[in-house]
Design a protein around this motif. Structure first.
Motif, PDB file in Angstrom:
ATOM      1  N   VAL A   1      -4.932  -0.841   5.487  1.00 33.72           N
ATOM      2  CA  VAL A   1      -4.278  -0.281   4.470  1.00 33.72           C
ATOM      3  C   VAL A   1      -4.465   1.017   4.292  1.00 33.72           C
ATOM      4  CG1 VAL A   1      -3.541  -2.207   3.233  1.00 33.72           C
ATOM      5  CG2 VAL A   1      -5.646  -0.983   2.564  1.00 33.72           C
ATOM      6  N   GLY A   2      -5.865   1.636   4.675  1.00 37.80           N
ATOM      7  CA  GLY A   2      -6.232   2.756   4.552  1.00 37.80           C
ATOM      8  C   GLY A   2      -5.468   3.728   5.711  1.00 37.80           C
ATOM      9  N   MET A   3      -4.738   3.362   6.603  1.00 36.56           N
ATOM     10  CA  MET A   3      -3.893   3.993   7.388  1.00 36.56           C
ATOM     11  C   MET A   3      -2.581   4.725   6.823  1.00 36.56           C
ATOM     12  SD  MET A   3      -4.453   1.906  11.038  1.00 36.56           S
ATOM     13  CE  MET A   3      -4.791   3.347  12.147  1.00 36.56           C
ATOM     14  N   VAL A   4      -2.216   4.291   5.866  1.00 35.63           N
ATOM     15  CA  VAL A   4      -1.113   4.705   4.893  1.00 35.63           C
ATOM     16  C   VAL A   4      -1.612   5.625   3.817  1.00 35.63           C
ATOM     17  CG1 VAL A   4       0.614   2.974   5.511  1.00 35.63           C
ATOM     18  CG2 VAL A   4      -0.780   2.595   3.553  1.00 35.63           C
ATOM     19  N   GLY A   5      -2.833   5.826   3.809  1.00 33.91           N
ATOM     20  CA  GLY A   5      -3.462   6.893   2.763  1.00 33.91           C
ATOM     21  C   GLY A   5      -3.929   6.248   1.818  1.00 33.91           C
ATOM     22  N   ALA A   6      -4.333   4.838   1.747  1.00 29.28           N
ATOM     23  CA  ALA A   6      -4.992   4.147   0.637  1.00 29.28           C
ATOM     24  C   ALA A   6      -6.401   4.056   0.775  1.00 29.28           C
ATOM     25  CB  ALA A   6      -4.243   2.708   0.606  1.00 29.28           C
ATOM     26  N   GLY A   7      -7.101   5.085   1.267  1.00 28.57           N
ATOM     27  CA  GLY A   7      -8.402   5.220   1.162  1.00 28.57           C
ATOM     28  C   GLY A   7      -9.368   4.534   2.110  1.00 28.57           C
TER      29      GLY A   7
ATOM     30  N   ALA B   1       0.767  -1.390   0.086  1.00 33.15           N
ATOM     31  CA  ALA B   1       0.116  -0.017  -0.114  1.00 33.15           C
ATOM     32  C   ALA B   1       0.837   1.325   0.145  1.00 33.15           C
ATOM     33  CB  ALA B   1      -0.941   0.084   1.164  1.00 33.15           C
ATOM     34  N   MET B   2       1.970   1.285   0.787  1.00 36.58           N
ATOM     35  CA  MET B   2       2.786   2.303   0.947  1.00 36.58           C
ATOM     36  C   MET B   2       3.430   2.773  -0.432  1.00 36.58           C
ATOM     37  SD  MET B   2       4.355   2.545   4.600  1.00 36.58           S
ATOM     38  CE  MET B   2       4.691   0.872   4.966  1.00 36.58           C
ATOM     39  N   LEU B   3       3.882   1.499  -0.994  1.00 37.20           N
ATOM     40  CA  LEU B   3       4.389   1.846  -2.380  1.00 37.20           C
ATOM     41  C   LEU B   3       3.591   2.093  -3.303  1.00 37.20           C
ATOM     42  CD1 LEU B   3       6.613  -1.764  -2.643  1.00 37.20           C
ATOM     43  CD2 LEU B   3       7.274   0.800  -2.431  1.00 37.20           C
ATOM     44  N   PHE B   4       2.268   1.738  -3.297  1.00 39.79           N
ATOM     45  CA  PHE B   4       1.286   2.268  -4.602  1.00 39.79           C
ATOM     46  C   PHE B   4       0.839   3.474  -4.147  1.00 39.79           C
ATOM     47  CE2 PHE B   4       0.926  -2.545  -5.338  1.00 39.79           C
ATOM     48  CZ  PHE B   4       1.081  -2.393  -6.696  1.00 39.79           C
ATOM     49  N   VAL B   5       0.797   3.952  -2.752  1.00 36.69           N
ATOM     50  CA  VAL B   5       0.319   5.285  -2.784  1.00 36.69           C
ATOM     51  C   VAL B   5       1.511   6.287  -3.253  1.00 36.69           C
ATOM     52  CG1 VAL B   5       0.424   7.053  -0.714  1.00 36.69           C
ATOM     53  CG2 VAL B   5      -0.957   5.019  -0.503  1.00 36.69           C
ATOM     54  N   VAL B   6       2.614   5.807  -3.203  1.00 32.87           N
ATOM     55  CA  VAL B   6       3.779   6.616  -4.021  1.00 32.87           C
ATOM     56  C   VAL B   6       3.503   6.510  -5.606  1.00 32.87           C
ATOM     57  CG1 VAL B   6       6.181   7.122  -4.393  1.00 32.87           C
ATOM     58  CG2 VAL B   6       5.322   6.464  -2.131  1.00 32.87           C
ATOM     59  N   ALA B   7       3.316   5.220  -6.141  1.00 31.16           N
ATOM     60  CA  ALA B   7       3.084   5.183  -7.538  1.00 31.16           C
ATOM     61  C   ALA B   7       2.005   5.745  -8.126  1.00 31.16           C
ATOM     62  CB  ALA B   7       3.203   3.674  -7.602  1.00 31.16           C
ATOM     63  N   VAL B   8       0.412   5.600  -7.464  1.00 28.51           N
ATOM     64  CA  VAL B   8      -0.659   5.923  -8.183  1.00 28.51           C
ATOM     65  C   VAL B   8      -1.249   6.920  -7.235  1.00 28.51           C
ATOM     66  CG1 VAL B   8      -1.012   3.425  -9.192  1.00 28.51           C
ATOM     67  CG2 VAL B   8      -2.351   4.383  -7.115  1.00 28.51           C
ATOM     68  N   GLY B   9      -0.869   7.347  -6.357  1.00 31.21           N
ATOM     69  CA  GLY B   9      -1.413   8.624  -5.564  1.00 31.21           C
ATOM     70  C   GLY B   9      -2.205   8.144  -4.372  1.00 31.21           C
ATOM     71  N   LEU B  10      -2.416   9.021  -3.391  1.00 29.30           N
ATOM     72  CA  LEU B  10      -3.271   8.718  -2.352  1.00 29.30           C
ATOM     73  C   LEU B  10      -4.560   8.035  -2.890  1.00 29.30           C
ATOM     74  CD1 LEU B  10      -2.546  11.539   0.049  1.00 29.30           C
ATOM     75  CD2 LEU B  10      -2.137   9.177   0.592  1.00 29.30           C
ATOM     76  N   GLY B  11      -5.451   7.266  -2.224  1.00 26.44           N
ATOM     77  CA  GLY B  11      -6.653   6.892  -2.515  1.00 26.44           C
ATOM     78  C   GLY B  11      -7.101   5.500  -2.480  1.00 26.44           C
ATOM     79  N   PRO B  12      -8.142   5.081  -2.641  1.00 29.66           N
ATOM     80  CA  PRO B  12      -8.647   3.633  -2.728  1.00 29.66           C
ATOM     81  C   PRO B  12      -7.894   3.006  -3.693  1.00 29.66           C
ATOM     82  CG  PRO B  12     -10.674   4.962  -2.666  1.00 29.66           C
ATOM     83  CD  PRO B  12      -9.490   6.074  -2.704  1.00 29.66           C
ATOM     84  N   PHE B  13      -7.707   3.494  -4.870  1.00 29.45           N
ATOM     85  CA  PHE B  13      -7.028   2.701  -5.778  1.00 29.45           C
ATOM     86  C   PHE B  13      -5.803   1.763  -5.376  1.00 29.45           C
ATOM     87  CE2 PHE B  13      -4.688   1.959 -10.090  1.00 29.45           C
ATOM     88  CZ  PHE B  13      -5.556   0.731 -10.435  1.00 29.45           C
ATOM     89  N   ALA B  14      -4.815   2.896  -4.680  1.00 32.02           N
ATOM     90  CA  ALA B  14      -3.529   2.171  -4.137  1.00 32.02           C
ATOM     91  C   ALA B  14      -3.973   0.952  -3.348  1.00 32.02           C
ATOM     92  CB  ALA B  14      -2.953   3.093  -3.217  1.00 32.02           C
ATOM     93  N   GLY B  15      -5.161   1.182  -2.491  1.00 38.40           N
ATOM     94  CA  GLY B  15      -5.519  -0.007  -1.695  1.00 38.40           C
ATOM     95  C   GLY B  15      -5.792  -1.321  -2.431  1.00 38.40           C
TER      96      GLY B  15
END
Ligand code: ATP
Ligand code: MG
Lengths: 264, 286
Positions: free
Chosen positions: A214-220, A128-142
């Motif tokens: 996973v929401g807690m690291v910003g993934a929605g 989740a942390m990696l994808f928050v960086v890659a695709v931005g904050l939000g549910p899709f990263a989750g």
């Protein structure tokens, strides 16, 4: 007939007792050695009992004033879990088949299994942390985080189900002149389908729980809300959110367990 | 369908098969002409299943000179399965002792899998069977007398019904040759009789070549004009079934013979449509 005069010993052989003793010694030794590293201070719980009581009191009564907002985010969490699981199922079918001993040759099986090991080894939080960086904050990263981690888990469960099938019906299909893919579709899948469905539902349950985290690291989802109110010391609201999560997860577990029983 | 030139339907030449240090097949050579119905008998462990599996290309023989041909097409040679085995397999229907149906699929889908070998992949993988294919499946089920079970799960059928469904699968396959591996070994006498009669009818009405392994000689005598007898992986007799008297069997098998003779077959007059026997009938016994 010769009469056996060997008496059966009434206690296990000495070697086994010694081995058992050594086993326990290793476990206890490892725990003792980890005491310092884990910063174990059980007495802190009692020393600070007063503080703990005050802290606990802050959680009551739960503050449900914003329940509509929480409910909306909870729904997002469920949606993240649904998509993460759905994509993982789609990925786990080919990867699961390709890591099954009775389907894929060793030079395909081994690399696929190692890739799946890697997916499983890395926690969804890290993804989740990696994808928050890659695709931005939000549910899709989750969604992506759950997708990868769950693919690793389901692929392994799926392949174990495939390895346990009865080979005879598959041979029956093969003998008609069917190709390898047809053997799988008509001979293998019907045998494993109930287990696959059950595993998938079970992973959906766990993914609902994971999605809150996973929401807690910003993934929605509700995790983001939880993280914000905990950081702001809004404990009455925190307890309201936690109660809503517990209720949701419990309901989903119960429904899914019912469904799974239908398929086994 | 099977071509009716002078080509043999099944030709096995000097086939060897070793499991570990045990010879399961020892220089086996047999030839079956198109339209024949031949029994393969032998005690448990004599190699009947092994031989049939080799003919269908499900198992590889030992490296060496062994060779199997079906309708003039190579199935395996020198321990290697032919690369184009799938081209000949639709011609070979295999009936297994344990039926080998997919228990969770409806009977009709099991029967329809007989058509897979002839369907384009996109259609078979999507499960799109044509109306004609479905009709053929229902016809096949009617022929074996279990049309009413078409939409039941295969696992809910009795053993005899499952075996008949398995035969229906070979009928849909349109196989010119049926290999049946102890198709009646786990069935009661009444079901056994029905299954044998269905095989005999496919042989008499469609001209399907049938090679059926049995471990009870009386069924061989009743339904198959010719018998090949195996003992410890070797062909010890190949000739008219009528010659297999208990006395002759004891000569062939010694103490093992009793297992082959004390069968549970009902002793009635043969009901099957009689096939003309080969001219070598009179020349019984080697
Ligand atoms: N996959 C295998 N691995 C090792 N040995 C095998 C295998 N298949 C068969 N055999 C051996 O080969 C021999 C012939 O077996 P086969 O199954 O062909 O006998 P059969 O005549 O069909 O017997 P039955 O009447 O019991 O079915 C036996 O000794 C058996 O143990
Ligand atoms: Mg056998």
């Amino acid at each position: 007939m010769t009469v056996s005069t060997h008496a059966v010993p009434l206690s296990p052989p000495l070697r086994r007792s010694v081995l058992r003793l050594i086993g326990w010694g290793i476990v206890l030794g490892a725990l003792a050695a980890s005491w310092k590293g884990a910063d174990m201070r059980p007495w802190a719980l009692f020393q600070d009992a007063g503080n703990m009581a005050v802290f606990a009191a802050d959680f009551f009564p739960p503050d449900f004033t914003e329940w509509r907002y929480y409910l909306g985010e909870l729904l997002v969490t469920l949606q993240i879990a649904a998509w993460g699981t759905a994509l993982a199922i789609v990925g786990a079918i080919p990867f699961g088949l390709l890591s099954a001993e009775n389907i894929a040759p060793v030079w395909v099986r081994q690399p696929v299994r190692r890739l799946m090991d890697a997916f499983r080894a890395i926690n969804e939080m890290v993804f989740a942390m990696l994808f928050v960086v890659a695709v931005g904050l939000g549910p899709f990263a989750g969604v992506l985080a759950l997708f990868l981690h769950t693919t690793g888990i389901l692929a392994k469960l799926f392949s174990e189900a495939v390895e346990a099938i009865d080979p005879r019906p598959v041979e029956g299909i093969r003998a008609t002149g069917a190709g390898p893919l047809e053997e799988i579709v008509y001979g293998v899948i019907p045998q494993v389908l109930p287990l696959w469905i059950s595993y998938s539902l079970y992973r959906f349950e766990s993914n609902v729980r994971s999605a809150t985290v996973v929401g807690m690291v910003g993934a929605g989802g509700i995790g983001v809300v939880l993280w914000e109110i905990i950081r702001g010391f809004y404990f009455a609201q925190t307890s309201a959110v936690m109660i809503m999560i517990i209720v949701t997860v419990t309901v989903i577990d119960l429904v899914s367990a019912r469904l799974r029983r239908l398929f086994i | 369908m099977a071509d009716r030139t002078n080509e043999a339907a099944i030709r096995v030449m000097r086939l060897d098969k070793t499991f570990g240090d045990r010879k399961a097949l020892d220089q086996v050579s047999i030839e079956v002409r198109p339209g024949e119905m031949v029994a393969l008998i032998g005690a448990s462990g004599s190699g009947k299943s092994t031989l049939l599996r080799h003919v269908a290309g499900l198992t590889r023989g030992d490296r060496g000179q062994g060779r199997v041909e079906v309708l003039g097409v190579c199935v395996q040679a020198e321990g290697r399965i032919a690369a184009d085995i799938r081209r000949i397999r639709p011609q070979i229907g295999f009936v297994f002792q344990q039926f080998n149906l997919v228990g969770r699929l409806p009977v009709i889908t099991n029967v329809l899998t007989g058509a897979l070998g002839r369907m384009p992949a996109w259609r078979s993988l999507a499960g799109r069977f044509t109306l004609e294919e479905r009709r053929a499946a229902v016809d096949a089920l009617s022929r074996v007398g279990i049309a009413e079970t078409a939409w039941q799960r295969a696992s809910t059928l009795s053993g005899g019904q499952q075996q008949r469904a398995a035969i229906a699968r070979t009928l849909v396959q349109g196989a010119g040759i049926i290999l049946a591996d102890e198709p009646i070994a786990s069935l009661d006498p009444e079901s056994s009789r029905r299954v044998m009669e269905i095989l005999a009818a496919a042989n008499a009405e469609d001209g399907t070549t049938v090679l059926v392994s049995l471990h009870q000689v009386d069924y061989a005598v009743r339904y198959c004009p010719r018998t090949v007898a195996l003992r410890q992986g070797r062909v010890v007799y190949d000739g008219p079934s009528a010659a297999l008297t208990p006395r002759f069997l004891r000569e062939l098998y010694g103490a093992e013979a009793s297992a082959l003779i004390d069968g549970a077959a009902p002793r009635q007059a043969p009901v099957k449509p009689q096939m003309p026997l080969g001219p070598d009938r009179a020349a019984a016994v080697a």
